[in-house]
Design a protein around this motif. Sequence first.
Motif, short mmCIF file in Angstrom:
data_model
loop_
_atom_site.label_atom_id
_atom_site.label_comp_id
_atom_site.label_asym_id
_atom_site.label_seq_id
_atom_site.Cartn_x
_atom_site.Cartn_y
_atom_site.Cartn_z
N ARG A 164 0.81 -1.22 0.00
CA ARG A 164 0.00 0.00 0.00
C ARG A 164 0.85 1.27 0.00
N ARG A 171 4.58 1.00 -8.83
CA ARG A 171 3.39 0.23 -9.22
C ARG A 171 3.42 -0.10 -10.71
N MET A 190 -7.39 -7.44 -12.02
CA MET A 190 -7.30 -6.01 -11.72
C MET A 190 -7.96 -5.68 -10.37
N GLU A 191 -9.06 -6.34 -10.09
CA GLU A 191 -9.74 -6.13 -8.82
C GLU A 191 -8.87 -6.62 -7.66
N ALA A 194 -6.04 -4.11 -7.16
CA ALA A 194 -6.54 -2.88 -6.54
C ALA A 194 -6.80 -3.07 -5.05
N GLN A 195 -7.41 -4.20 -4.69
CA GLN A 195 -7.70 -4.46 -3.28
C GLN A 195 -6.42 -4.61 -2.47
N VAL A 199 -5.89 0.77 -3.73
CA VAL A 199 -6.16 1.85 -4.69
C VAL A 199 -7.39 1.48 -5.51
N SER A 200 -7.83 2.40 -6.33
CA SER A 200 -8.99 2.14 -7.17
C SER A 200 -8.61 1.30 -8.38
N ARG A 201 -9.61 0.64 -8.98
CA ARG A 201 -9.35 -0.12 -10.21
C ARG A 201 -8.92 0.80 -11.34
N THR A 203 -7.00 3.36 -11.07
CA THR A 203 -5.56 3.57 -10.88
C THR A 203 -4.78 2.37 -11.40
N VAL A 204 -5.27 1.18 -11.11
CA VAL A 204 -4.58 -0.02 -11.55
C VAL A 204 -4.55 -0.09 -13.09
N TYR A 205 -5.68 0.21 -13.73
CA TYR A 205 -5.72 0.19 -15.21
C TYR A 205 -4.76 1.24 -15.77
#
Length: 209
Positions: A164, A171, A190-191, A194-195, A199-201, A203-205
């Motif tokens: 985190r 990242r 992706m979920e 993110a978890q 962070v949000s999905r 952000t991951v994308y």
Amino acid sequence: MIKRTPEQRALLEQMEQIAIGLGKAFAPFCEVVVHDLLDPSHAIVAIQNNLSGRAIGQEATELGLARIADPSFPQVLASYANQFADGRQVKSTSIGIKDSGGKYVAALCLNMDLTPFRSMQQVMQQFVHIHDQSGVEESLAPSGTEAIRQHIDQFAASCATTPRALKAEERRLMMRELKGLGLLEVRRSMETVAQHLGVSRATVYKDAA
């Protein structure tokens, strides 16, 4: 009457204040003691969180006498095994304080009672113990997600941080590694990322682009 220079008196006074602060910070598990090494027969001048049963005015310990006898004796002895008079196991740290002339003036000693921590350790070992169920295996997570989490944990450890706390650049590098390993092909990858990163999905994308 023990003669002390103004510098030596100031050092002792400051050590007593430091002992008060450390005592409050680590109460009630850590005893903090200030020894006046210029007066070994009445060495203890301050004691916070008294766990050993000693009293102000008691004589110096063997360690204090060793410092008095040898100015080259190590200034810091950290986390060594010790024991209270009643048999409780202790982890001790002793810090010798010298004046500008290199003479030992005082010692600051921290004595951590390990008894409550060992009890908690035993409880935790019992709690995390997994019973053998004749080879039965089950995973409550979607297939492959554990591999994603493990790789994220390993990557974060290699950066000397936690998942985190990874920076954006870190990242993005991690996402390239996950993609190269084929882990982003895992269902709901992706979920999962993110978890685990908090962070949000979106952000991951973005990091994966």
